[in-house]
Design a protein around this motif. Structure first.
Motif, PDB file in Angstrom:
ATOM      1  N   GLU A  68       0.851  -1.188   0.000  1.00 11.52           N
ATOM      2  CA  GLU A  68       0.000   0.000   0.000  1.00 11.52           C
ATOM      3  C   GLU A  68       0.885   1.236   0.000  1.00 11.52           C
ATOM      4  O   GLU A  68       1.693   1.416   0.915  1.00 11.52           O
ATOM      5  CB  GLU A  68      -0.915  -0.015   1.224  1.00 11.52           C
ATOM      6  CG  GLU A  68      -1.943   1.091   1.231  1.00 11.52           C
ATOM      7  CD  GLU A  68      -2.898   0.959   2.409  1.00 11.52           C
ATOM      8  OE1 GLU A  68      -2.636   1.610   3.441  1.00 11.52           O
ATOM      9  OE2 GLU A  68      -3.878   0.209   2.302  1.00 11.52           O
ATOM     10  N   ASP A  69       0.746   2.060  -1.008  1.00 15.32           N
ATOM     11  CA  ASP A  69       1.552   3.280  -1.131  1.00 15.32           C
ATOM     12  C   ASP A  69       3.047   2.981  -1.049  1.00 15.32           C
ATOM     13  O   ASP A  69       3.825   3.701  -0.414  1.00 15.32           O
ATOM     14  CB  ASP A  69       1.172   4.299  -0.046  1.00 15.32           C
ATOM     15  CG  ASP A  69      -0.284   4.737  -0.148  1.00 15.32           C
ATOM     16  OD1 ASP A  69      -0.802   4.785  -1.281  1.00 15.32           O
ATOM     17  OD2 ASP A  69      -0.901   4.999   0.895  1.00 15.32           O
ATOM     18  N   GLY A  70       3.440   1.875  -1.690  1.00 17.89           N
ATOM     19  CA  GLY A  70       4.847   1.516  -1.731  1.00 17.89           C
ATOM     20  C   GLY A  70       5.384   0.862  -0.481  1.00 17.89           C
ATOM     21  O   GLY A  70       6.580   0.558  -0.403  1.00 17.89           O
ATOM     22  N   GLU A  71       4.508   0.622   0.511  1.00 15.51           N
ATOM     23  CA  GLU A  71       4.944   0.005   1.772  1.00 15.51           C
ATOM     24  C   GLU A  71       4.214  -1.317   1.978  1.00 15.51           C
ATOM     25  O   GLU A  71       3.081  -1.503   1.527  1.00 15.51           O
ATOM     26  CB  GLU A  71       4.635   0.927   2.961  1.00 15.51           C
ATOM     27  CG  GLU A  71       5.479   2.178   3.035  1.00 15.51           C
ATOM     28  CD  GLU A  71       6.832   1.917   3.708  1.00 15.51           C
ATOM     29  OE1 GLU A  71       7.023   0.821   4.260  1.00 15.51           O
ATOM     30  OE2 GLU A  71       7.672   2.829   3.659  1.00 15.51           O
ATOM     31  N   ARG A  72       4.874  -2.245   2.656  1.00 12.96           N
ATOM     32  CA  ARG A  72       4.242  -3.492   3.062  1.00 12.96           C
ATOM     33  C   ARG A  72       3.518  -3.281   4.389  1.00 12.96           C
ATOM     34  O   ARG A  72       4.087  -2.748   5.340  1.00 12.96           O
ATOM     35  CB  ARG A  72       5.287  -4.598   3.219  1.00 12.96           C
ATOM     36  CG  ARG A  72       5.702  -5.231   1.907  1.00 12.96           C
ATOM     37  CD  ARG A  72       4.699  -6.283   1.475  1.00 12.96           C
ATOM     38  NE  ARG A  72       4.863  -6.651   0.077  1.00 12.96           N
ATOM     39  CZ  ARG A  72       4.061  -7.502  -0.556  1.00 12.96           C
ATOM     40  NH1 ARG A  72       3.030  -8.047   0.088  1.00 12.96           N
ATOM     41  NH2 ARG A  72       4.254  -7.788  -1.815  1.00 12.96           N
ATOM     42  N   VAL A  73       2.245  -3.687   4.446  1.00 12.51           N
ATOM     43  CA  VAL A  73       1.461  -3.578   5.680  1.00 12.51           C
ATOM     44  C   VAL A  73       0.713  -4.895   5.896  1.00 12.51           C
ATOM     45  O   VAL A  73       0.508  -5.667   4.962  1.00 12.51           O
ATOM     46  CB  VAL A  73       0.455  -2.406   5.625  1.00 12.51           C
ATOM     47  CG1 VAL A  73       1.176  -1.080   5.469  1.00 12.51           C
ATOM     48  CG2 VAL A  73      -0.554  -2.610   4.498  1.00 12.51           C
TER      49      VAL A  73
ATOM     50  N   ASN B 198      -6.925  -4.344   7.184  1.00 15.12           N
ATOM     51  CA  ASN B 198      -7.944  -3.887   6.248  1.00 15.12           C
ATOM     52  C   ASN B 198      -9.349  -4.247   6.725  1.00 15.12           C
ATOM     53  O   ASN B 198      -9.555  -5.275   7.372  1.00 15.12           O
ATOM     54  CB  ASN B 198      -7.715  -4.520   4.867  1.00 15.12           C
ATOM     55  CG  ASN B 198      -6.980  -3.574   3.942  1.00 15.12           C
ATOM     56  OD1 ASN B 198      -6.384  -2.607   4.400  1.00 15.12           O
ATOM     57  ND2 ASN B 198      -7.003  -3.849   2.663  1.00 15.12           N
ATOM     58  N   GLN B 199     -10.313  -3.395   6.391  1.00 18.28           N
ATOM     59  CA  GLN B 199     -11.719  -3.659   6.689  1.00 18.28           C
ATOM     60  C   GLN B 199     -12.289  -4.580   5.617  1.00 18.28           C
ATOM     61  O   GLN B 199     -12.258  -4.246   4.434  1.00 18.28           O
ATOM     62  CB  GLN B 199     -12.510  -2.349   6.695  1.00 18.28           C
ATOM     63  CG  GLN B 199     -13.952  -2.491   7.143  1.00 18.28           C
ATOM     64  CD  GLN B 199     -14.060  -2.673   8.646  1.00 18.28           C
ATOM     65  OE1 GLN B 199     -13.339  -2.075   9.418  1.00 18.28           O
ATOM     66  NE2 GLN B 199     -14.981  -3.533   9.066  1.00 18.28           N
TER      67      GLN B 199
END
Length: 495
Positions: free
Chosen positions: A61-66, A71-72
């Protein structure tokens, strides 16, 4: 970002106030009885950084791993993946707790509804917290069950004091102050943060108890009082004597005391909206019971495998009455797995807010069936294994050269099976059938009574009654929208 296992472990030495067996623990990462729970949770971070599992457990997400679990859920696919994350982690032996993500998902559903109906802005706080989770990657859990006091009285009517349920005691410009206690909360000592939710529906007089908020565990005023362990062995001895809990568990249950804890408004997701306390309790329940079905998939696989192994080691695997018992265990395992999958594949869609939750009926069927069948599963496993389950020798006896020859000779069974293998399998059976497992399985994620209430509430009784009226020739069945276009019963046919 995704933290490393070492970053997670170091984060636990944060000044939190925690007690174990009458002693204050200055640093839980150094306590031997905390080691199992911490290692298991750290394994979740190992998986998140492992290329083999990363694309399931995390997302970009936006270049980052999360973490994906932040997430909903909005679709059946989201719920199926959520379940796959839990099952994969649990099968590997990682401690990804469902309490926190499930509380977050429930807060998202109910905050959205409150904002739409009441004009509040709680979803802004939920999303702010969600962004914090994605950026800081803390280990979180959910604190739901209040200590309750006199169960016959409502929260605000308690006689001894007003703090048996967590409540707001002061509303300030920049936040709220809360007081009370939550109890038998899983996966807490090894977590960084908590999401607190009501465990029941409230009335207007109980509005101060209609609270949902998030807080760091080391916040001023929070004290953790942990439950004592059911065994005190550590290291190889614990793993030999308790093959399941000795490897993967540790001190993870506790009572959480909130003594005038300050919570900023951007971490408050409900405060006084008593009309929605039932919604948050039920929504958390269905999400967390889905998690419960995932860890029971693993547990039931272990039970069926241990039973089959002991039947083989005891030389009984070809007998029809043993095979009948094994067949029931295999069926019990598969039913739970199938119903839990169906809960994700056929979710309850909240069309008005664009969100999804596990199917209430299917989830509660799965939870009820595995909890209601737990005693039968334990009974069959113990029956196949034999009475030696209750008296099997442990690690120190096996390692003692004076005892070992006798144990090796007299506790052997089927030829070709080393006595040590049989002893280890029996210890696994002992671990699976005793030491609080039955009570935990039956009551975790909600009691059998909770499942019955949810099943009754989610059944389509108006439709069922309309069907019966049509067959019985009782007027009124055409008022149901699904039956109104059907012909009279019996249909008139020219012969």
């Amino acid at each position: 970002m995704i933290r490393t296992p070492q970053q997670y472990i170091e984060s636990l030495n944060d000044g939190r106030v925690i007690y174990l067996m009458g002693e204050k623990i200055p640093d839980i990462t150094k306590h031997p009885l905390m080691k199992g729970a911490i290692q298991r949770r750290a394994m979740g971070y190992v998986l998140a950084n492992d290329p083999q599992y990363r694309d399931l457990i995390t997302m970009e997400e936006d270049g980052e791993r999360v973490m994906f679990l932040w997430n909903q859920p909005k679709t059946a696919e989201d719920l199926i993946r959520r379940r796959d994350v839990y099952i994969t982690a649990l099968r590997v032996g990682a401690g990804i707790s469902g309490m926190g993500p499930d509380a977050l998902a429930a807060a998202g559903v109910v905050a959205t509804r409150m904002d739409r109906e009441l004009g509040t802005h709680y979803m802004d706080a939920v999303e702010d917290y969600r962004q914090h989770l994605k950026k800081a990657d803390p280990a979180i859990t959910g604190a739901i069950t209040d200590v309750k006091g006199n169960r016959g009285l409502r929260p605000s009517a308690q006689e001894q004091h007003q703090d048996f349920y967590v409540r707001v005691v002061d509303r300030q410009k920049d936040g709220i102050v809360v007081r009370g206690a939550k109890t038998h909360i899983s996966a807490t000592p090894d977590a960084n943060e908590l999401i607190i939710s009501p465990c029941r529906a409230h009335r207007e007089e109980d509005k101060d108890y209609a609270l949902v908020f998030a807080t760091p565990i080391n916040a001023k005023g929070i004290t953790l009082i942990t439950t004592p362990p059911h065994f005190t062995e550590t290291g190889e001895e614990a793993q030999w004597n308790w093959p399941l809990t000795g490897r993967s568990a540790g001190i993870s249950e506790c009572m959480i005391v909130f003594d005038d804890v300050f919570v900023p408004w951007n971490r408050v997701f409900m405060c006084g909206e008593w009309q929605f306390s039932r919604d948050i309790a039920w929504t958390f329940g269905v999400f967390h019971r889905l998690f419960g079905t995932t860890h029971k998939v693993i547990s039931l696989e272990q039970t069926a495998g241990a039973a089959a192994l002991m039947a083989e080691y005891n030389g009984l695997d070809k007998y029809p009455h043993i095979q009948e018992k094994l067949a029931w265990l295999a069926m019990h395992c598969q039913i739970n797995d199938t119903m839990a999958k169906a809960a994700c594949e056929h979710p309850d869609m909240y069309e008005d807010i664009g969100l999804a939750a596990p199917n209430l009926m299917y989830t509660n069927i799965a939870k009820f069936m595995f909890a209601n069948g737990q005693h039968e599963a334990s009974k069959l496993l113990a029956d196949i294994t034999g009475g030696v389950t209750t008296t099997v020798f442990g690690y120190k006896d096996w390692m003692n050269p004076e005892e070992k020859p006798f144990i090796d000779k007299y506790l052997a069974a089927k030829g070709g099976v080393p006595t040590e293998h049989r002893l280890r399998a029996i210890r696994l059976v002992k671990d699976l059938t005793g030491d609080s497992h039955d009570a935990t399985v039956i009551h975790a994620e909600g009691s059998l009574a909770a499942q019955r209430m949810a099943l009754y509430a989610s059944a389509d009784w108006p439709r069922y009654k309309a069907i019966a009226k049509r067959i019985a020739g009782i007027p009124g069945w055409k008022e149901h929208p699904e039956l109104k276009d059907l012909p009279e019963w019996p249909p008139e046919v020219d012969i």
